[in-house]
Motif scaffolding. Sequence first.
Motif, PDB file in Angstrom:
ATOM      1  N   TRP A 296     -24.698   7.961  -8.069  1.00 42.40           N
ATOM      2  CA  TRP A 296     -24.729   7.425  -7.041  1.00 42.40           C
ATOM      3  C   TRP A 296     -26.309   6.434  -8.567  1.00 42.40           C
ATOM      4  CZ3 TRP A 296     -25.182  11.106  -3.034  1.00 42.40           C
ATOM      5  CH2 TRP A 296     -24.209  11.238  -2.225  1.00 42.40           C
ATOM      6  N   LEU A 297     -27.039   7.632  -8.999  1.00 42.89           N
ATOM      7  CA  LEU A 297     -28.457   6.738  -9.413  1.00 42.89           C
ATOM      8  C   LEU A 297     -27.116   6.107 -10.637  1.00 42.89           C
ATOM      9  CD1 LEU A 297     -31.213   9.172  -9.259  1.00 42.89           C
ATOM     10  CD2 LEU A 297     -30.906   6.775  -8.194  1.00 42.89           C
ATOM     11  N   ARG A 298     -26.744   6.304 -11.951  1.00 40.38           N
ATOM     12  CA  ARG A 298     -26.066   5.393 -13.061  1.00 40.38           C
ATOM     13  C   ARG A 298     -24.983   4.642 -12.846  1.00 40.38           C
ATOM     14  NH1 ARG A 298     -26.628   8.635 -17.494  1.00 40.38           N
ATOM     15  NH2 ARG A 298     -25.592   8.343 -18.284  1.00 40.38           N
ATOM     16  N   ILE A 299     -24.241   5.409 -11.206  1.00 41.93           N
ATOM     17  CA  ILE A 299     -23.571   3.433 -11.011  1.00 41.93           C
ATOM     18  C   ILE A 299     -24.792   2.458 -10.223  1.00 41.93           C
ATOM     19  CG2 ILE A 299     -22.326   2.481  -9.307  1.00 41.93           C
ATOM     20  CD1 ILE A 299     -20.452   4.931  -9.370  1.00 41.93           C
ATOM     21  N   TYR A 300     -25.771   2.519  -9.647  1.00 47.90           N
ATOM     22  CA  TYR A 300     -26.293   1.985  -9.314  1.00 47.90           C
ATOM     23  C   TYR A 300     -27.218   1.043 -10.845  1.00 47.90           C
ATOM     24  CZ  TYR A 300     -30.351  -0.424  -6.635  1.00 47.90           C
ATOM     25  OH  TYR A 300     -31.368  -1.520  -6.418  1.00 47.90           O
ATOM     26  N   PHE A 301     -27.735   1.375 -11.550  1.00 43.73           N
ATOM     27  CA  PHE A 301     -28.322   1.179 -13.086  1.00 43.73           C
ATOM     28  C   PHE A 301     -27.118   0.709 -13.846  1.00 43.73           C
ATOM     29  CE2 PHE A 301     -31.695   3.570 -10.563  1.00 43.73           C
ATOM     30  CZ  PHE A 301     -32.949   2.912 -11.026  1.00 43.73           C
ATOM     31  N   GLU A 302     -25.962   0.961 -13.581  1.00 43.09           N
ATOM     32  CA  GLU A 302     -25.328   0.176 -14.425  1.00 43.09           C
ATOM     33  C   GLU A 302     -24.486   0.950 -16.302  1.00 43.09           C
ATOM     34  OE1 GLU A 302     -25.363  -3.765 -14.819  1.00 43.09           O
ATOM     35  OE2 GLU A 302     -24.593  -4.448 -12.584  1.00 43.09           O
ATOM     36  N   LEU A 303     -25.413   2.429 -15.520  1.00 37.72           N
ATOM     37  CA  LEU A 303     -25.449   3.739 -17.568  1.00 37.72           C
ATOM     38  C   LEU A 303     -23.494   3.896 -17.011  1.00 37.72           C
ATOM     39  CD1 LEU A 303     -28.262   5.493 -16.751  1.00 37.72           C
ATOM     40  CD2 LEU A 303     -27.670   3.469 -17.832  1.00 37.72           C
ATOM     41  N   GLU A 304     -22.906   4.709 -18.279  1.00 35.53           N
ATOM     42  CA  GLU A 304     -21.517   5.465 -17.920  1.00 35.53           C
ATOM     43  C   GLU A 304     -21.901   6.471 -17.161  1.00 35.53           C
ATOM     44  OE1 GLU A 304     -19.326   7.072 -21.541  1.00 35.53           O
ATOM     45  OE2 GLU A 304     -21.390   6.553 -22.372  1.00 35.53           O
ATOM     46  N   VAL A 305     -20.306   6.965 -16.929  1.00 32.91           N
ATOM     47  CA  VAL A 305     -20.833   7.890 -15.634  1.00 32.91           C
ATOM     48  C   VAL A 305     -19.701   8.393 -16.124  1.00 32.91           C
ATOM     49  CG1 VAL A 305     -19.893   8.524 -13.640  1.00 32.91           C
ATOM     50  CG2 VAL A 305     -21.180   6.659 -13.576  1.00 32.91           C
ATOM     51  N   ASN A 306     -19.548   9.587 -16.547  1.00 36.74           N
ATOM     52  CA  ASN A 306     -18.142  10.472 -16.929  1.00 36.74           C
ATOM     53  C   ASN A 306     -18.631  12.069 -16.267  1.00 36.74           C
ATOM     54  OD1 ASN A 306     -20.111  12.172 -18.747  1.00 36.74           O
ATOM     55  ND2 ASN A 306     -19.449  10.290 -19.908  1.00 36.74           N
TER      56      ASN A 306
END
Length: 377
Positions: free
Chosen positions: A60-70
């Motif tokens: 959730w945090l990485r998506i919110y800050f538009e960071l890569e998710v894997n």
Amino acid sequence: MSTFNSDDVVFSARYFLYYLGLFFLCCALYNTVTNQVSQMYRFFAVISILLFLSVGMAFWLRIYFELEVNIHTIFSFSNPRFLNQIQVWLVIPLLYMSILNIKRNKNIIILNFALMLSVAVIIATDARGISIALFSVVILWSLIDGAWRREILTLSFKVAILGYIIKLIILSPVPGFIFGDGILDFGTIRTDSPGRLQLWKDSLSLIDFLGGGGGYFVCTSEYNDSPKFGHPHNSMLQALIEWGALAAISYCLLLASLFYKVITTNRRIVRVSGLSLLAGFAYSFVSGVLVMPLSQLLAVLSIAIFWHRLKGKSPSQKGKYTNSFSSLLLIAASLIVFSLIDMGGERIEMYQSGFLQNEQIENERVRIDFWLGHNCS
């Protein structure tokens, strides 16, 4: 024998003492779990929910800050497989408690919710090994437990479907679609082998009839840069390489005995606790389930529960031990404690020296086996 066959007897002896300590812990838990198995299984639901949150918070945090998710952006775990290695001991007991509560007309919301979250995490972390292990054990359970077959298959199917839906809505891809790039990426199913076959092939060259002693595999890996991992991702190979042929044969016989007991017992609680062990050991044939400390603790607890359910509470042994036997236990326990203190002190000293920034780390020559870095003397 493998310890004395080692190139560094003292180093291997400390590994042996570590595993001896786990055996002592299992013995200590044997009578401790007397009337607490149901409570422990319910606590597994809490652990499962917390494991989900450890994944969800990062997503959730990485998506919110538009960071890569894997699968490697896992909060509190450097490798998603460490998380899966904990989960494998939890699912079968949770499934059992949920069906039991259905039979008794009790509340199953939290138990089912924990199961669904476990499925969501397993899918989100792309964990094929644990998926196959759990699927196989559930099918085995349904085949040998005719009275519960319908409930086992029905609940498993519902939990799997709802868990996948939770993964889609809460983890991926819906959150990324809403807060990210607006693309719905449902991912793909991996069909490759991430270096396992080559790892096992390289590991065969390390086999010695007497074994190389505890820590032999990871030290060979770090010194020679081959094999490419700190453990062979196969518990039978690990036993064969480090503890020798006799230990590996004994290990296989114990697993065969466990399997036989699971399919022949008429006591459901014995069968379920045995199935939980089978799931963990099945996953250990493709992962480091029996190598990583958190998973080891749950393995020891699961073994103690099965052992207790199989044999029942042991009679009081007060006054039955001789002074020499008590002294031997005290000496062994003291050696284990001092060995762990010494090993822990080495790691603290090494980390404080800036070891994690040195060239060995940069070249990815440090393997993970219990801990990161300074595995070998």
